[in-house]
Design a protein around this motif. Sequence first.
Motif, short mmCIF file in Angstrom:
data_model
loop_
_atom_site.label_atom_id
_atom_site.label_comp_id
_atom_site.label_asym_id
_atom_site.label_seq_id
_atom_site.Cartn_x
_atom_site.Cartn_y
_atom_site.Cartn_z
N ALA A 1 0.83 -1.20 0.00
CA ALA A 1 0.00 0.00 0.00
C ALA A 1 0.87 1.25 0.00
O ALA A 1 0.56 2.24 -0.68
CB ALA A 1 -0.93 0.00 1.22
N GLY A 2 1.96 1.22 0.77
CA GLY A 2 2.89 2.34 0.78
C GLY A 2 3.55 2.53 -0.58
O GLY A 2 3.84 3.67 -0.98
N ALA A 3 3.81 1.44 -1.29
CA ALA A 3 4.38 1.53 -2.63
C ALA A 3 3.40 2.21 -3.58
O ALA A 3 3.79 3.00 -4.45
CB ALA A 3 4.74 0.13 -3.15
N TYR A 4 2.11 1.91 -3.42
CA TYR A 4 1.09 2.56 -4.25
C TYR A 4 1.08 4.07 -3.98
O TYR A 4 1.08 4.87 -4.92
CB TYR A 4 -0.29 1.96 -3.95
N ILE A 5 1.09 4.46 -2.71
CA ILE A 5 1.05 5.88 -2.36
C ILE A 5 2.27 6.61 -2.93
O ILE A 5 2.14 7.72 -3.48
CB ILE A 5 0.98 6.06 -0.83
N LEU A 6 3.44 6.01 -2.82
CA LEU A 6 4.65 6.67 -3.32
C LEU A 6 4.70 6.70 -4.84
O LEU A 6 5.22 7.65 -5.43
CB LEU A 6 5.89 5.97 -2.76
N VAL B 1 8.33 -2.54 -2.95
CA VAL B 1 8.30 -3.93 -2.48
C VAL B 1 6.86 -4.45 -2.59
O VAL B 1 5.95 -3.88 -1.99
CB VAL B 1 8.79 -4.03 -1.03
N SER B 2 6.68 -5.49 -3.39
CA SER B 2 5.36 -6.09 -3.63
C SER B 2 4.31 -5.02 -3.90
O SER B 2 3.28 -4.94 -3.21
CB SER B 2 4.94 -6.96 -2.43
N PRO B 3 4.55 -4.17 -4.91
CA PRO B 3 3.65 -3.03 -5.13
C PRO B 3 2.32 -3.43 -5.74
O PRO B 3 2.20 -4.46 -6.40
CB PRO B 3 4.45 -2.16 -6.11
N ILE B 4 1.32 -2.59 -5.51
CA ILE B 4 0.03 -2.69 -6.18
C ILE B 4 -0.14 -1.43 -7.01
O ILE B 4 0.38 -0.36 -6.66
CB ILE B 4 -1.13 -2.85 -5.19
N CYS B 5 -0.84 -1.54 -8.12
CA CYS B 5 -0.97 -0.38 -9.01
C CYS B 5 -2.34 -0.29 -9.68
O CYS B 5 -2.68 0.74 -10.24
CB CYS B 5 0.12 -0.41 -10.08
N LYS B 6 -3.10 -1.38 -9.62
CA LYS B 6 -4.42 -1.38 -10.26
C LYS B 6 -5.51 -1.14 -9.22
O LYS B 6 -5.29 -1.25 -8.02
CB LYS B 6 -4.67 -2.72 -10.96
N ALA B 7 -6.71 -0.79 -9.71
CA ALA B 7 -7.86 -0.71 -8.81
C ALA B 7 -8.14 -2.11 -8.27
O ALA B 7 -7.83 -3.11 -8.94
CB ALA B 7 -9.08 -0.17 -9.56
N PRO B 8 -8.68 -2.24 -7.06
CA PRO B 8 -8.91 -3.57 -6.52
C PRO B 8 -9.91 -4.37 -7.36
O PRO B 8 -10.87 -3.80 -7.89
CB PRO B 8 -9.46 -3.29 -5.11
N THR B 9 -9.66 -5.66 -7.48
CA THR B 9 -10.63 -6.53 -8.12
C THR B 9 -11.84 -6.66 -7.20
O THR B 9 -11.79 -6.28 -6.03
CB THR B 9 -10.03 -7.93 -8.36
N TRP B 10 -12.93 -7.20 -7.73
CA TRP B 10 -14.10 -7.40 -6.88
C TRP B 10 -13.78 -8.32 -5.71
O TRP B 10 -14.25 -8.11 -4.59
CB TRP B 10 -15.26 -7.98 -7.70
N THR B 11 -12.95 -9.32 -5.96
CA THR B 11 -12.57 -10.25 -4.88
C THR B 11 -11.81 -9.52 -3.78
O THR B 11 -12.12 -9.68 -2.59
CB THR B 11 -11.71 -11.39 -5.45
N THR C 1 -2.08 2.62 -14.08
CA THR C 1 -1.38 2.14 -15.27
C THR C 1 -1.20 3.22 -16.33
O THR C 1 -0.11 3.37 -16.90
CB THR C 1 -2.12 0.95 -15.89
N GLU C 2 -2.24 3.99 -16.59
CA GLU C 2 -2.15 5.01 -17.64
C GLU C 2 -1.11 6.08 -17.32
O GLU C 2 -0.57 6.71 -18.22
CB GLU C 2 -3.52 5.66 -17.86
N LEU D 1 4.25 -8.13 -11.02
CA LEU D 1 4.78 -8.48 -12.34
C LEU D 1 4.11 -7.65 -13.43
O LEU D 1 4.76 -7.21 -14.39
CB LEU D 1 4.58 -9.98 -12.63
N TYR D 2 2.82 -7.42 -13.28
CA TYR D 2 2.08 -6.58 -14.22
C TYR D 2 2.67 -5.17 -14.25
O TYR D 2 2.89 -4.60 -15.32
CB TYR D 2 0.61 -6.55 -13.83
N MET D 3 2.92 -4.63 -13.07
CA MET D 3 3.48 -3.28 -12.99
C MET D 3 4.85 -3.22 -13.65
O MET D 3 5.15 -2.29 -14.41
CB MET D 3 3.58 -2.84 -11.53
#
Length: 353
Positions: free
Chosen positions: A127-132, A149-159, A234-235, A259-261
């Motif tokens: 989450a901190g990686a997303y904010i930065l 470290v283990s970043p997220i970058c997309k909107a959350p999936t429904w799950t 992503t954009e 990996l997507y990022m």
Amino acid sequence: MGESSDSVSIDIDVFPLGGKECVVKTSKGSISVFVCGDQEKPALITYPDVALNYMSCFQGLFFCQNAASLLLHNFCIYHIDAPGHELGADVISSDIPLLSVDDLADQIAEVLNFFGLKEVMCFGVTAGAYILTLFAMKYKERVLGLILVSPICKAPTWTEWLYNKVLLNLLYFYGMCGVLKECLLQRYFSKELRCGIHGVESDIIQACKRLLDERQSLNVMRFLQAINERHDLTEGFKELQCKTLIFVGESSPFHAESLYMSAKLDRKSCALVEVQACGSLVTEEHPYAMVVPIELFLMGYGFYRQPHLATSSSNGSNPNSPSNRACIAPELLSPESLGIKLKPIKTRADILT
């Protein structure tokens, strides 16, 4: 650091390298920043994952002598905790509006303004990686590089969105209960570490549980809710002007997204390190796997490990001294982008007993 009536400074010695905790008042509310090192040096800011603070997220890495000497030799570290996540934090008043991810990114800019920092290296976890990353998109001229470290970058999936809603309800009705702590441990660590050897919990898991017990559940709710309402970055990747180093544990729930990022970022300015037998929190589970890639990444900026005493007389204490070049394998050096060539690699992190 500029003097201001809008902050409170507290000297504390709970982090192994010492430092000072500053509570900075921003237009989005107060935020805790732990400053470690010489403030005349270039700045590196950190931002932890949900429900963690700088100690529970980065202490393992800074206990590594090589990592500590590399980072503190070159940088003054500014550990930024999410609002209300610092040790001894009070519950954030319900009168204070919930912050969005954009608010949290803007808050970082205000922290930098308070300390008089023009540009910084950024180091975030999940989450901190997303904010930065969002901060780097909004304030391009202020970011030298990203270590994620283990970043997220997309909107959350429904799950993920539904799962986080369950966690939010647990936080609201039951606080930091046992079920919630187990869910968070699954987010942070691999199954191998969580299960322990012969069913005995590791010191890392026990320490993390104790630190989670100290969190104010309503404050954690606010950060988790902001992350659960995040938007896709992503954009905006094509607008990123800085170089990026990504670590991800192969057992991380966010492995695929990391990996997507990496795939979406410019290959000339992004390097990926996958760490085997590891969850999301590489900084705590296998911090030694991070040392060499970080050193190679920082070499592209002219930062080098502190020379040994034998060579210190010739190179002095200048963090830009090009010491120990010979210890780097020639195939890792190239004129491309980073100044070095970091191929996507897998780092085995087997623990030798």
